[in-house]
Design a protein around this motif. Sequence first.
Motif, PDB file in Angstrom:
ATOM      1  N   ASP A   1       0.876  -1.294  -0.130  1.00  0.00           N
ATOM      2  CA  ASP A   1      -0.106  -0.378  -0.054  1.00  0.00           C
ATOM      3  C   ASP A   1       0.961   1.543   0.141  1.00  0.00           C
ATOM      4  N   LEU A   2       1.837   0.807   0.661  1.00  0.00           N
ATOM      5  CA  LEU A   2       2.681   2.998   0.550  1.00  0.00           C
ATOM      6  C   LEU A   2       3.783   2.981  -0.633  1.00  0.00           C
ATOM      7  N   GLU A   3       3.681   1.835  -1.593  1.00  0.00           N
ATOM      8  CA  GLU A   3       4.388   2.098  -2.886  1.00  0.00           C
ATOM      9  C   GLU A   3       2.622   2.667  -3.264  1.00  0.00           C
ATOM     10  N   ARG A   4       2.585   2.372  -3.434  1.00  0.00           N
ATOM     11  CA  ARG A   4       0.369   3.111  -4.318  1.00  0.00           C
ATOM     12  C   ARG A   4       0.523   4.911  -4.337  1.00  0.00           C
ATOM     13  N   LEU A   5       1.134   4.592  -1.785  1.00  0.00           N
ATOM     14  CA  LEU A   5       1.117   6.199  -1.546  1.00  0.00           C
ATOM     15  C   LEU A   5       2.160   6.579  -1.934  1.00  0.00           C
ATOM     16  N   GLN A   6       3.939   6.336  -2.635  1.00  0.00           N
ATOM     17  CA  GLN A   6       4.294   6.753  -2.872  1.00  0.00           C
ATOM     18  C   GLN A   6       4.649   6.811  -4.304  1.00  0.00           C
ATOM     19  N   LEU A   7       3.698   6.508  -4.992  1.00  0.00           N
ATOM     20  CA  LEU A   7       3.250   7.144  -6.384  1.00  0.00           C
ATOM     21  C   LEU A   7       2.693   8.441  -6.487  1.00  0.00           C
ATOM     22  N   SER A   8       1.246   8.564  -5.838  1.00  0.00           N
ATOM     23  CA  SER A   8       0.885   9.703  -5.274  1.00  0.00           C
ATOM     24  C   SER A   8       1.995  10.596  -4.953  1.00  0.00           C
ATOM     25  N   GLU A   9       3.196  10.266  -3.572  1.00  0.00           N
ATOM     26  CA  GLU A   9       3.281  11.341  -2.786  1.00  0.00           C
ATOM     27  C   GLU A   9       4.112  12.119  -4.748  1.00  0.00           C
ATOM     28  N   GLU A  10       4.924  10.796  -5.720  1.00  0.00           N
ATOM     29  CA  GLU A  10       5.811  11.347  -6.577  1.00  0.00           C
ATOM     30  C   GLU A  10       4.817  12.667  -7.735  1.00  0.00           C
TER      31      GLU A  10
END
Length: 1825
Positions: free
Chosen positions: A967-976
Amino acid sequence: MAASELYTKFARVWIPDPEEVWKSAELLKDYKPGDKVLLLHLEEGKDLEYRLDPKTKELPHLRNPDILVGENDLTALSYLHEPAVLHNLRVRFIDSKLIYTYCGIVLVAINPYEQLPIYGEDIINAYSGQNMGDMDPHIFAVAEEAYKQMARDERNQSIIVSGESGAGKTVSAKYAMRYFATVSGSASEANVEEKVLASNPIMESIGNAKTTRNDNSSRFGKYIEIGFDKRYRIIGANMRTYLLEKSRVVFQAEEERNYHIFYQLCASAKLPEFKMLRLGNANTFHYTKQGGSPVIEGVDDAKEMAHTRQACTLLGISESYQMGIFRILAGILHLGNVGFTSRDSDSCTIPPKHEPLSIFCDLMGVDYEEMCHWLCHRKLATATETYIKPISKLQATNARDALAKHIYAKLFNWIVAHVNRALHSAVKQHSFIGVLDIYGFETFEINSFEQFCINYANEKLQQQFNMHVFKLEQEEYMKEQIPWTLIDFYDNQPCINLIESKLGILDLLDEECKMPKGTDDTWAQKLYNTHMNKCALFEKPRLSNKAFIIQHFADKVEYQCEGFLEKNKDTVFEEQIKVLKSSKFKMLPELFQDDEKAISPTSAISSGRTPLTRTPAKPTKGRPAQTAKEHKKTVGHQFRNSLHLLMETLNATTPHYVRCIKPNDFKFPFTFDEKRAVQQLRACGVLETIRISAAGFPSRWTYQEFFSRYRVLMKQKDVLGDRKQTCKNVLEKLILDKDKYQFGKTKIFFRAGQVAYLEKLRADKLRAACIRIQKTIRGWLLRKKYLRMRKAAIAVQRYVRGYQARCYAKFLRRTKAATIVQKYWRMYVAHRKYKIKRAATIVLQSYLRGYLARNRYRKIFREHKAVIIQKWVRGWLARTYYKRSMHAIIYLQCCFRRMMAKRELKKLKIEARSVERYKKLHIGMENKIMQLQRKVDEQNKDYKCLMEKLTSLEGIYNSETEKLRSDLERLQLSEEEAKTATGRVLSLQEEIAKLRKVLEQTQSEKKSIEERADRYKQETEQLVSVLKEENTLLKQEKEALNHLIVEQAKEMTETMEKKLVEETKQLELDLNDERLRYQNLLNEFSRLEERYDDLKEEMTLMVNVPKPGHKRTDSTHSSNESEYTFSSEIAETEDIPLRTEEPSEKKVPLDMSLFLKLQKRVTELEQEKQVMQDELDRKEEQVLRSKAKEEERPQIRGAELEYESLKRQELESENKKLKNELNELRKALSEKSAPEVTAPGAPAYRVLMEQLTSVSEELDVRKEEVLILRSQLVSQKEAIQPKNTMTDSTILLEDVQKMKDKGEIAQAYIGLKETNRLLESQLQSQKRSHENEAEALRGEIQSLKEENNRQQQLLAQNLQLPPEARIEASLQHEITRLTNENLDLMEQLEKQDKTVRKLKKQLKVFAKKIGELEVGQMENISPGQIIDEPIRPVNIPRKEKDFQGMLEYKKEDEQKLVKNLILELKPRGVAVNLIPGLPAYILFMCVRHADYLNDDQKVRSLLTSTINSIKKVLKKRGDDFETVSFWLSNTCRFLHCLKQYSGEEGFMKHNTARQNEHCLTNFDLAEYRQVLSDLAIQIYQQLVRVLENILQPMIVSGMLEHETIQGVSGVKPTGLRKRTSSIADEGTYTLDSILRQLNSFHSVMCQHGMDPELIKQVVKQMFYIVGAVTLNNLLLRKDMCSWSKGMQIRYNVSQLEEWLRDKNLMNSGAKETLEPLIQAAQLLQVKKKTDDDAEAICSMCNALTTAQIVKVLNLYTPVNEFEERVSVAFIRTIQLRLRDRKDSPQLLMDAKHIFPVTFPFNPSSLALETIQIPASLGLGFIARV
C-alpha cells in the motif's frame, strides 16, 4: 448398381468447363441406357444438352451429397474423382477459410497469402497429445502424429513438404519445427530448440530469394534432422542441403532478386562496422540490379540483417567470422562490377587500377596483379608442356561469373557446416524426425538443367509415396482379413530408368561432359539416337533439334538442351582458385582446403551418416589422386548420389506427407484459381492418391457406426443382438452386388459411390417419413381449423342478426327524437345570437372610451417624471465633479508629504550610523533572544520526549510496515505526483512576473476604463428599462431552470452512484489482476525453486561425494520473502536466531530467509547511506553558495525579499492544496475500502493512515517553527548589513517603517551578533559530524565498489566455464557470498539483539507489575534484578487439569513431531476418523507453548520445519488429490489460527473470552502469516493442476463426443483418418464420469474441512477448465459444429448446473465460467439467415470473441440434408456488425488460466483446551499444558 438408379431426375453431376475446369449441373430427366444426350440445368440458370462420348460412353461424374461437402478428409467423399476433390478444397478454402485438408495420409495445405491466428502456443497445446483424426487438419496434427509415432514405435520419422515455389513449403516446415521445439523442449539448458529455430533466418538469408511467384522462395533443398534423446527431448539437429541455385548469384530474371543476404548487406552499408566493405545501394552492383526489383514490399532489409546477425550470434558464429562472411559476400558483389575491354576477338584486358577489382582484392586479401592476370588468361596443360592462353571478353565474363558462383557455393556450404556444428549435441541421439523442404514439380516456358534435376527428384519421391500408400492399404486389408487384390496404378519406374539407368539421360550427359569437344547439340543427338522410338516416355519436339520431352508422372515437360553441359560441369579455372587459396584473409583458404571439407561441409556431422550433398557414393580409399577426381565429378552425378542417400533415409523412416498448393499466381488472399489448383493437385500426387483409394474400398465404417447411421433403413425384426450380423443382413438387402462391399473384423469396406447410394436411401426414407408426418399433421390441423371456423361462423351470424334488429329499432326512435330537438334548438340559437351581438357592442364602447382617457393621463405623467429625472441627474453630475477635484487635491498632498518623508528618512539614516543609535535600537533584543533560546531548549526537550516515544512505538509499527509495503508503494506514487505538482511552482513564479507586468498595464488601462465608465453609465441607464422588462422573463426562466436543476441534480446523483458502482467494480477487477499477477509470480517462483532443487540433486549425484554432517534444505519462505522482505530492524533482530554456537552435526534445515532478509537489509542500508550522502552534499553546497552570495552581494534588495516571501507563501498555499487533496484521497480510499473487511491489507491501511497523519502533523509543527525562526533571523541579518546612504536609499524602507522606535535597531544589532556566534558554532559542529559520517559512508561505498568489482571478475570467469561447471561455480559462489554477508551482519546485529531482549524482558516485567497492582496475583519483581538476571522462561502457576490449550514438546523431538504429524501422516485415515484440521490445531498449540516460553528460536525452527515438511510431502505426493486437498485445508486452518489468536482486534471479534485468553503474548508472527498465505497459494495452484490432469481426459469425451441424448446426432461418413466415435464404448468417458469425479472432489474437500469459500473457488476453477477445454475443442473440430451437437452440449451444461444446485454452489461463480460454452451451443442452434438473425447473434454472444463467433459459423456443418449451411454473406454481415467490438483476437480460451485465490478469514469455534490427541498419530512424546 445400374447407372439408371443413380442418374435420375434432379441428380447432380460435374461436366468439364474450359474456364472453371468443372461445372455443376442437374439432370432434368432420368437417364436410360442408350441415351446419347443428357438434358442438364446449369447452376447459372441455363439449360444444356450434354453429349456423351460415342466411343467410351462415359457418363459425367456424380456430385457428392451436400452433407459430405467440406469434409476434413477427401477420402471420406463417397465419389472420389477430380471435380469432387477440387470442389471440396474450394468450399473449405473460400467458404470456411480452412487451409488444411487431409487426403488419406497426405495433408494438403493451401497458401492463404494472409497471416492467420492458428499457429499460437495455445493452438500447439490444443493439438498436443491428440489423435490425428480427432482435430481439424493442421500442420501441428501431422507434427504431433510424427512425434507420437517416434515415441510409440521407436522408429525415426520424416515429414516431406513439397509444392511449387510460393506454395508455403518453407513456412510449413518452420511451423513443424516450432511445434517440436514447443512440445518437447530441450534436454539441456543450452536452448537447443531456440538454435534450431534460429537456423531458419540464416538459411533464408543465404538460400532464399524473391521470384515472380514468391517473395521468399527457397532456392535449395534441405533435409533437417531434429535429434531427440531417450526422453524425447530435443538435443540437437543436423541439416543437409542440395542443389543450390548458384546461377542466381550472377543472373536474375525480370522482377526477381538475388539472394536476400546481398540486399541486407547493401541496406546496412551505413553501419560503422560495414564501412570497410565499401558497399552502397543495391542498384550500383551488377549482381543485384538485373531483376529491376531490389525492394520487397513490406520487408525491411536492414531489420532482417539485424535478425540474421542475431541468429548467427545465437548459433555461435563469432563476430570475426560474421565479418569474414560479410567480406566475402561484399567481395562477390564487387567482383560482379569488374569489367573487361576487348583487345581483339580472342583476348581482353581489365582497365588499369580498376576500382571494383581493387576493392575485391583488398577484401579477399589477394594480389591485384595476379588476380587481374588470371581473370583474362587461362592455363592449358598438355602431356609435355603448359600454355598460358588469353581468353575473349565473353569467356572472361563467364569465368568471372563462374568464380563468383563457386565462392558463394563454398561459403554456403561453410555456413551450413557451422550451423550443423552449432546444432550438434554431445548427447547420444536416440531418434530423430526429419523435415524435408523440397521443391515440387516444376514446368516453365523454358526448362533447363535445374528443372530437370527438380523433376527427377520428384519422380523418386512420388515412387516412394506410391509404395508407402500401397503398404498402408495392404496393412489395413490384412488387419481386417479382407482379400488383397492388386490395384493397377501408375508406376513411374520407367521414367526413373530413363533418367538414371545405364545409357540414361544423366549417363549420356556425364559421358558428353568428358568429351573434349562435347556440346549441347551432340548430346541432344545422342539422346535422340538412344531413346527415340525406343522409350514411350521420351519424345522429340517437332520444330527443335535442341530439346527433348519427358512424360513425367504429372505432365509432359520440354527441356532445352542449351546450357546442360556447362551447368553439369560447373567449371572453375584452377588458377583463380589457387590465387584465392593464397589469400592473407584467413577465412578464405578455409573454404578451399580440400574437397571433403570445402565441397561438402555438410558431411561433417556427428552421426557418421554418409553426407548428402556432393559426396561420392562409395567411401574414398585414400589415394592422393582421389581428390582431383572427385573435384571433376559432375553436378548430375553428385545430385543422383545425394538423391539415393535421401531415399535411403526416407525409406528407413516413417514418412508423413504435406503437399502445399498455391491457389493463385497473384498472391491474392483467399482467392482460388481452379486451373492452377488442378495442375498442382495432379503434379503433387494428390489425385493419384484419390485414384488409388477409389480403386479399392475407400469408405470404411465400424459396425456400430453403420448401425447408428442407417438404423432408419432397418425394420424392427431386422435388429438383432449381434450388431455385426445385423449389418450384414441389412447390406445384403440394400446392395445386391456383393463386390461393392466387404466385411472385415471390425469395419465394413465400401467401394466408391456406395456410401452416397446409402445416403440417398436414407434421405429418401427420411423424406418419405417427413411427408407422412407432414400429411397427417396438416390434415389434423386443417380439420381442427375448419371446425373452429364453422363454430365461430354460426356464433357470429347469431350475434350479427340480433345486432341488426336492435340497430333498426334504435334508428326509428332517434329519428322522432331528432325532429323535436331540432325545433327547440333552432329557436334557442336565434335568441342567443341576438344577446351576444348586443353585449359585444356595449363592451367595445366602454373599452374605447377608457383607452382614450388613459392615453391622456400617461402623457401628463411622463412630462412630470421627466422634470424630476433632469433635476436628479444634474445634481449627480455636480457632485461627481466635486469628488474628482477633491481626490486630485488629496493625491497632490500625498505626493508632497512622501517627498518630505524621504528627506526625513535620509536624516534618520545619518543618525543611525552612530553606535549609540544602535544601542538604543537593540535595547530589549537580548531578552528576546534569551526567550527564543529557552523556547528552543524546551522544544528540544519535547523533541527528545517525542523521539523516545517514537522509538518505543517504532517496534510496534515496524511489524505493521511490512504488511503495508504494497500500500505504501501506491502512496509513494501519489507522493511522486505531489512532487511533480510542486514542480509547477516554478511555472507559477514565472506567471507572477507576468502578472506584475500585467498589473502595470492594468493601472495604465484603469484611467481609460474610468473614462469609458461614464459612457457605460449612460448606456446602462438606457438599458434599465429594457432590463426591467427582461427581468420578468428571467424570473420565469429562473423558475424553470430551478426546476430543471433539481431534476438534473437527481440525475447527477444517480449517475454519480452508477459511476461509483462502476469504479468499485473496476477497483475489484484491478485487485483481482494484482492478485493474479502476484500468484503467477509465486507459481513461477515455486517452479524455479523446484528447478533449483533438481539442479542441486543433479550436482550431488554428479559429485558423488556427500559431506557428512552437513545437509541443507531449502527454506520455506526464503523466496517468498525475497519479494516481500521486511525492513523493520526490531522485527529482524527479534526473529533472527543466534546460530553461531550450534554444532554442525545437527541436521537442521538452513533458514534461507536469514540470508535474504540480511541481503535486503544491506541494500536498504546502502540506499540510506546514499540518501544521507546526497543530503550532506546538498547542505555543503548550500553553505558554500550562501557564503559566496554574502561575499558577492553585500546587500539584498527589498524587492527580492518581498519576492522570496511571496514565493514562500505560494509554496505554502500549494502545499496546503496538496495536503487537502491527499486528505480527500485518504478519505475516499477509506470509504471505498470500508465495506471490504475481508480484503487483504484493509486493517494495515488504516494503521498506515494513522501513522502518516501523525507524521504529517508533526511535520507541520516543525515547519512552522522553522519558518518563524528563519523570518526572525533574516530580518535581524538585514538590519546589521552595511548600507550605502546615497545609492541604496530604498533598501529597508518597509523595515524602517515597521521599526518606528529608533532604539530597537541597536538592541537588535547586539542580539544578532550573539545569535550569529551561537549559530556559527552549531553550524561548525554539525558540519564536523556530517564530515565524519560522510567519511564513514565513503569508506563503506568504496568497500561495496570493491566487492562489486570482485563479483564482476568472478562472473566473467564463470562465463568462460562450460555450462555444468558454470552452474556449480555460480551456486558455490552464491552460497559463499551469502554466508559471508550473514556472518558480517550477525556480528552487527548481535549487540542489538541483546539490547532488544533486555528491553523486552524489562517491558514484560513492567507489564506484570501493572497486572500485579491491578489483580494482586503476581509476584513482586524489581526491574533491576530482572535486567541483571539471565533470560529464563517464566512459569505461570496453574491448577491441575486446567489445560491452557498448549502442547509441550522437547526441542530434540521436533523432527519426530514433524515426521509423525506431516511426513508420514495418511490423509484418508485422518479425514475419516478425526476432526478436520487436527494437524493444524496440534501445530498451533505447539507454537503457543513455544510463545509462552518466549523461545523465539523454537518458534522459528518449528514453523520453518513445518513449512519445509509440507512442501516435501507435496513434492513427493503432489499428484494425489487427497494429499494436496488435505494439506491445503490444514495450511488454511493453521493460517486462520495464527490470525485468530494473534491478539489483533480485527481477528478477535468472533472469539470467546476463553479463546481471547489463548492469544499469543510474546511474538508477532505476521510475517509467517504471509509465508503461510503464499504456501497456501502454491498448494491451491498445485491442487488445480492435479484436478486438471484428472479431468482433462474426460472433458472432450464426456462433454462433446458422448451422446447423452441417444439418437439426436447421427454419425457422418469418415475417411482414412481415425475418427472418435460418439457411441459410448466400455473404455470411453461419459458425462456421468465427469459428474462422479466432481462428486469425488467435492466430498474429499468437505471431509478435509476445507473452507466453504475455498471450495467455491475450486469448483469455479474446475468448471472453467471444463468450459474452456470443451470450447477449444469445439473450435478446432469441424465435425462437432452442428445443430444436434449444440443440443447435446446444452443438455450437458444443464446437468452441470443441476449438480451445482444439488451442492448449493450456484453462487460460486462457476455457472458464469460456462457462459462462453453455452453461447457457442446456442449459436449452433439459432437461425442463421437474415439480418435480424445476425443482430440476435451479436447481442446473444457477448461472452464470445469475434474470432470465436466467426470460427463457429465457418465450421458449422449439417449432419443431415435437411439442415442448411451458413452462407458466406451472413458471416460477413456478422463480421461487419462486430467490427467495433473491442475484444481479444485470440481464438482459443486459456485453459491453463487460474483465477486468483483468496483466503477469507474463517475463525474456528473449537476450544483448544478440548482437543484430544489420538494415540494413532504416535505423538506420545508431547504433553497437554
